[in-house]
Design a protein around this motif. Sequence first.
Motif, short mmCIF file in Angstrom:
data_model
loop_
_atom_site.label_atom_id
_atom_site.label_comp_id
_atom_site.label_asym_id
_atom_site.label_seq_id
_atom_site.Cartn_x
_atom_site.Cartn_y
_atom_site.Cartn_z
N UNK A 1 4.18 69.21 -68.36
CA UNK A 1 4.61 68.03 -69.05
C UNK A 1 6.18 68.16 -68.99
N UNK A 2 6.84 69.52 -69.40
CA UNK A 2 8.10 69.51 -69.26
C UNK A 2 8.62 69.62 -67.98
N UNK A 3 8.03 69.88 -66.93
CA UNK A 3 8.63 69.47 -65.67
C UNK A 3 8.82 68.23 -65.28
N UNK A 4 7.61 67.47 -65.77
CA UNK A 4 7.64 65.78 -65.43
C UNK A 4 8.99 65.13 -66.22
N UNK A 5 8.90 65.71 -67.53
CA UNK A 5 10.28 65.19 -68.21
C UNK A 5 11.64 65.25 -67.64
N UNK A 6 11.48 66.69 -66.87
CA UNK A 6 12.89 67.03 -66.07
C UNK A 6 13.08 65.99 -64.82
N UNK A 7 12.09 65.92 -64.19
CA UNK A 7 11.89 65.21 -63.15
C UNK A 7 12.18 63.70 -63.40
N UNK A 8 11.67 63.25 -64.24
CA UNK A 8 11.96 61.85 -64.96
C UNK A 8 13.51 61.57 -65.30
N UNK A 9 13.91 62.66 -65.89
CA UNK A 9 15.52 62.62 -66.42
C UNK A 9 16.31 62.69 -65.11
N UNK A 10 16.00 63.56 -64.01
CA UNK A 10 16.88 63.61 -62.98
C UNK A 10 16.62 62.18 -62.04
N UNK A 14 19.82 59.97 -61.29
CA UNK A 14 19.93 59.68 -59.80
C UNK A 14 19.81 58.27 -59.44
N UNK A 15 19.04 57.60 -60.22
CA UNK A 15 19.11 56.09 -59.99
C UNK A 15 20.06 55.29 -60.64
N UNK A 16 20.64 55.94 -61.84
CA UNK A 16 21.65 55.45 -62.46
C UNK A 16 23.11 55.57 -61.76
N UNK A 17 23.08 56.77 -61.25
CA UNK A 17 24.30 57.11 -60.24
C UNK A 17 24.14 56.16 -58.97
N UNK A 18 23.07 56.21 -58.67
CA UNK A 18 23.11 55.19 -57.24
C UNK A 18 23.49 53.65 -57.45
N UNK A 19 22.96 53.40 -58.67
CA UNK A 19 23.35 52.02 -58.99
C UNK A 19 24.87 51.89 -59.23
#
Length: 106
Positions: A1-10, A14-19
């Motif tokens: 679950x911790x890995x999914x949260x990190x991936x979600x944050x990343x 990333x989507x915020x930076x791309x936008x």
Amino acid sequence: MNGQMVRGKILRWASLAASILIVTQVFFLQQLIVAFLIFAALFASLAATALILFALGHDWRIALDRAAMYISAFGRAISQGPAPLNNAVVARVSAPVAEHRAAKYE
């Protein structure tokens, strides 16, 4: 679950930076388009001004040439004096009408 949260944050960052990059590129493109339109309008106004000045200069030169032609024609007419006339024509025009009629019926 911790890995999914990190991936979600990343993924979210990333989507915020791309936008943000896309928005800045669109804003930059809009500024470039506006700058192009401003420079195009300035160039068109300068070109129109140059064309008008060229046309006025050309018309002014034509007007001066025509004025010089008329001035030289009037100058020649004045320097020549009155037009020479044939003496017979002058005698016929200057003769009184009554004398001319009387001479006709005799």
